[in-house]
Write an enzyme that holds these catalytic residues in place. Structure first.
Site, PDB file in Angstrom:
ATOM      1  N   GLU A 148       9.435   0.637  10.802  1.00  0.00           N
ATOM      2  CA  GLU A 148      10.504   1.621  10.551  1.00  0.00           C
ATOM      3  C   GLU A 148       9.854   2.972  10.746  1.00  0.00           C
ATOM      4  O   GLU A 148       9.085   3.420   9.889  1.00  0.00           O
ATOM      5  CB  GLU A 148      11.011   1.493   9.114  1.00  0.00           C
ATOM      6  CG  GLU A 148      11.682   0.184   8.781  1.00  0.00           C
ATOM      7  CD  GLU A 148      13.038   0.053   9.420  1.00  0.00           C
ATOM      8  OE1 GLU A 148      13.662   1.083   9.739  1.00  0.00           O
ATOM      9  OE2 GLU A 148      13.470  -1.087   9.634  1.00  0.00           O
ATOM     10  N   GLU A 204       9.544  15.053  15.925  1.00  0.00           N
ATOM     11  CA  GLU A 204       9.952  14.985  14.520  1.00  0.00           C
ATOM     12  C   GLU A 204       9.231  16.077  13.731  1.00  0.00           C
ATOM     13  O   GLU A 204       8.010  16.149  13.736  1.00  0.00           O
ATOM     14  CB  GLU A 204       9.594  13.612  13.955  1.00  0.00           C
ATOM     15  CG  GLU A 204      10.181  13.388  12.591  1.00  0.00           C
ATOM     16  CD  GLU A 204       9.835  12.023  12.022  1.00  0.00           C
ATOM     17  OE1 GLU A 204       8.696  11.571  12.190  1.00  0.00           O
ATOM     18  OE2 GLU A 204      10.721  11.418  11.393  1.00  0.00           O
ATOM     19  N   CYS A 211      13.615  10.381   7.248  1.00  0.00           N
ATOM     20  CA  CYS A 211      13.421   9.874   8.613  1.00  0.00           C
ATOM     21  C   CYS A 211      14.697  10.013   9.446  1.00  0.00           C
ATOM     22  O   CYS A 211      14.640  10.241  10.644  1.00  0.00           O
ATOM     23  CB  CYS A 211      12.999   8.416   8.559  1.00  0.00           C
ATOM     24  SG  CYS A 211      14.097   7.390   7.575  1.00  0.00           S
ATOM     25  N   LYS A 255       0.855  -1.202   0.000  1.00  0.00           N
ATOM     26  CA  LYS A 255       0.000   0.000   0.000  1.00  0.00           C
ATOM     27  C   LYS A 255       0.883   1.241   0.000  1.00  0.00           C
ATOM     28  O   LYS A 255       1.510   1.561   1.006  1.00  0.00           O
ATOM     29  CB  LYS A 255      -0.927   0.042   1.225  1.00  0.00           C
ATOM     30  CG  LYS A 255      -2.020   1.095   1.011  1.00  0.00           C
ATOM     31  CD  LYS A 255      -2.698   1.540   2.279  1.00  0.00           C
ATOM     32  CE  LYS A 255      -2.008   2.671   2.978  1.00  0.00           C
ATOM     33  NZ  LYS A 255      -1.849   3.920   2.198  1.00  0.00           N
TER      34      LYS A 255
END
Ligand code: NAD
Length: 508
Positions: free
Chosen positions: A261, A396, A295, A186
């Site tokens: 992850e 983040e 990331c 997906k």
């Protein structure tokens, strides 16, 4: 059904059981250009019933199709066909990543190159793989032989984000197939186009129908349907920590094998023995690559007090020279963010940083050039005087915002570097190999680059400590997450030790 035909107004179709099909209820979503916000296409939106068809296809392909009997050598040959297809379609893939993901031309080229490299690596890896190995010298005596068979897990579901759409799709498909699994992928609803181009490439290979299925849809519909599906054996997720947590909870209902992850807040550390010019370039590269939407971006820059001001001055000079703009232009360094939502999120963090007392030294807003007014741009931004209690140091941001911090000594440094909930990656810049190595050993992250950054290799594990994830991509650790280790024991007919052991319960 025509997929990705540039002259077609048809929505891009789902790829299920080797065919391009519309979604059952024919509902569509639009794909937007991050550069100017224009609609660049439509795609069918998968919901739970479409996901069910895709999982059934992957399930049949795994349990009853020709893939079930495939040898590692044949898998290698199948992956080689994808590698060839990727090479043939390089220019269209590059164009798609620029248009759909807002990747700069240089980044899009690199992504396609690295996707080919990854598929090629797993082509060779699969061909040379042994799926069964003997375990020598087990602790019990007796006449016996023991083996480990590395079986595929079964039906894998891969859910990926928007920052490296093609590369992530290739990572997941290459690892799942090389280990003998089937897969339903997906893509992120923000960036579906390159995954479907990959589907087209796969549809032209000899890979049996149903081995790879691709269903675009939104997270809490198609994504959750995949995570909850009883016939999915494994979830390989890349995305935010919040969604990772949700996935882990949902997958626990059917006790799936889950690898996550997730997000990061990586530290980029400059030691006082450094070559300053190199470290300045390193800080820029680690933070601003893909407008900070990485990331493992080096978002927390730790500088020693002694050359802090000089270093920041050099950073500002370089940032002033960035060409921010159209990602398709060769000279552009910094393109747009993926969406208006992401742009607002990043600007929100910039406002918070100001409120919390950080000093804005460059950037901090939307570029005022008229060309950018419809795109999702944020200026490359640097804050100094950042402290670890500020939101910009702990959360983040996922945009072009660099936080500069000072440190006194190693104890102070490590307390700060290891002081977030994340543990994905980080960098050290130093001329002293031993000193940098000793420091790297003490950092609680899955990767530490010394005098480099952003280097991810198929032979080396990649993943996070703490809330940056569970499990690893790549290397032996990565392969272990896509396989089940089965122990097969052979006992010789004549075996005194066994006879004695059985006597503990078996009546004579
Ligand atoms: P996201 O978590 O919002 O979405 C990632 C994927 O999960 C998308 O496909 C989305 O549709 C799907 N999703 C969302 N909600 C879901 C749900 N309830 N159930 C199932 N699937 C769901 O992340 P994003 O905004 O697309 O990407 C940015 C994030 O990805 C950042 O946090 C970044 O750090 C992370 N990321 C991590 C890595 C890594 O290797 N650790 C790499 C790239 C990006």
């Amino acid at each position: 059904m025509n997929n990705l035909n540039e002259n077609s107004l048809e929505p891009v179709a789902l790829f299920i059981a080797g065919k391009f099909v519309p979604s059952i209820d024919m509902e569509t979503l639009s794909a937007f250009s991050p550069f100017d916000g224009s609609v660049i296409g439509q795609f069918y939106k998968a919901k739970a019933n479409d996901v069910d068809l895709a999982v059934e296809a992957a399930y049949s392909a795994f349990y009853s199709g020709p893939w079930k009997k495939i040898t590692p050598k044949e898998i290698g040959e199948a992956l080689a066909e994808i590698t060839t297809g990727l090479k043939k379609n390089m220019s269209q893939l590059i164009k798609t990543e620029i248009l759909d993901a807002g990747s700069t031309q240089k980044k899009a080229r690199e992504d396609v190159f690295l996707s080919i490299k990854c598929m090629n690596y797993y082509t060779e890896w699969a061909s040379g793989r042994t799926t069964i190995e003997e375990i020598a010298n087990l602790s019990r005596s007796g006449i016996q032989q023991n083996f480990i068979q590395h079986d595929p897990v079964g039906v894998c579901a891969a859910i990926i984000p928007w920052n490296f759409p093609l590369k992530m799709a290739v990572w997941k498909i290459a690892q799942a197939l090389a280990t003998g699994n089937t897969i339903v992928l997906k893509p992120s609803e923000e960036t579906v186009l390159s995954a479907y181009k990959l589907a087209e490439i796969i549809s032209q290979t000899s890979i049996p129908d149903g081995v790879v299925n691709i269903v675009a849809g939104i997270g809490n519909e198609a994504g959750e349907a995949l995570v909850k599906h009883p016939k999915v054996d494994k979830i390989s997720f890349t995305g935010s920590t919040d969604v990772g947590k949700k996935i882990m909870a949902l997958a626990s209902e059917t006790l799936k094998n889950v690898t996550l992850e997730c997000g990061g807040k990586s530290a980029n550390i400059v030691l006082d023995d450094v070559e300053i010019d190199l470290a300045v370039d390193g800080a820029i590269y680690s933070m601003f690559y893909h407008s900070g939407q990485c990331c493992e971006a080096g978002t927390l820059l730790f500088l020693p007090e002694k050359f802090h001001d000089k270093f920041v001055e050099q950073l500002i000079t370089k940032v002033k020279n960035f060409k921010v703009g159209d990602p398709s232009a060769r000279e552009t360094h910094i393109g747009p963010l993926i969406s208006e939502r992401q742009q607002k999120r990043v600007l929100g963090y910039i406002e918070k940083a100001k409120e919390h007392g950080a000093t804005l030294v460059i950037g901090g807003g939307i570029p005022d050039d008229v060309d950018f007014s419809d795109g999702y741009f944020v200026e490359p931004t640097i804050f100094t005087e950042v402290t670890m209690d500020m939101a910009i140091a702990q959360e983040e941001i996922f945009g072009p915002v660099l936080c500069v911090l000072k440190y006194n000594d190693e104890t102070d440094l490590l307390e700060k570097v290891n002081g977030t909930k994340f543990g994905l990656a980080g960098g050290i810049w130093s001329s002293n190999r031993d000193r940098a190595f000793e420091l790297a050993k003490k950092i609680r992250t899955g990767t530490v680059w010394i005098n480099d950054y952003h280097l991810i290799d198929e032979k080396a594990p990649f993943g996070g400590y703490k809330q940056s994830g569970i499990g690893r991509e790549f290397g032996d650790a990565g392969a272990s997450h896509f396989t089940e280790a089965k122990h097969i024991h052979w006992g010789e007919i004549e075996n005194k030790e066994r006879t004695i052991r059985m006597k503990t319960i078996v009546p004579s």
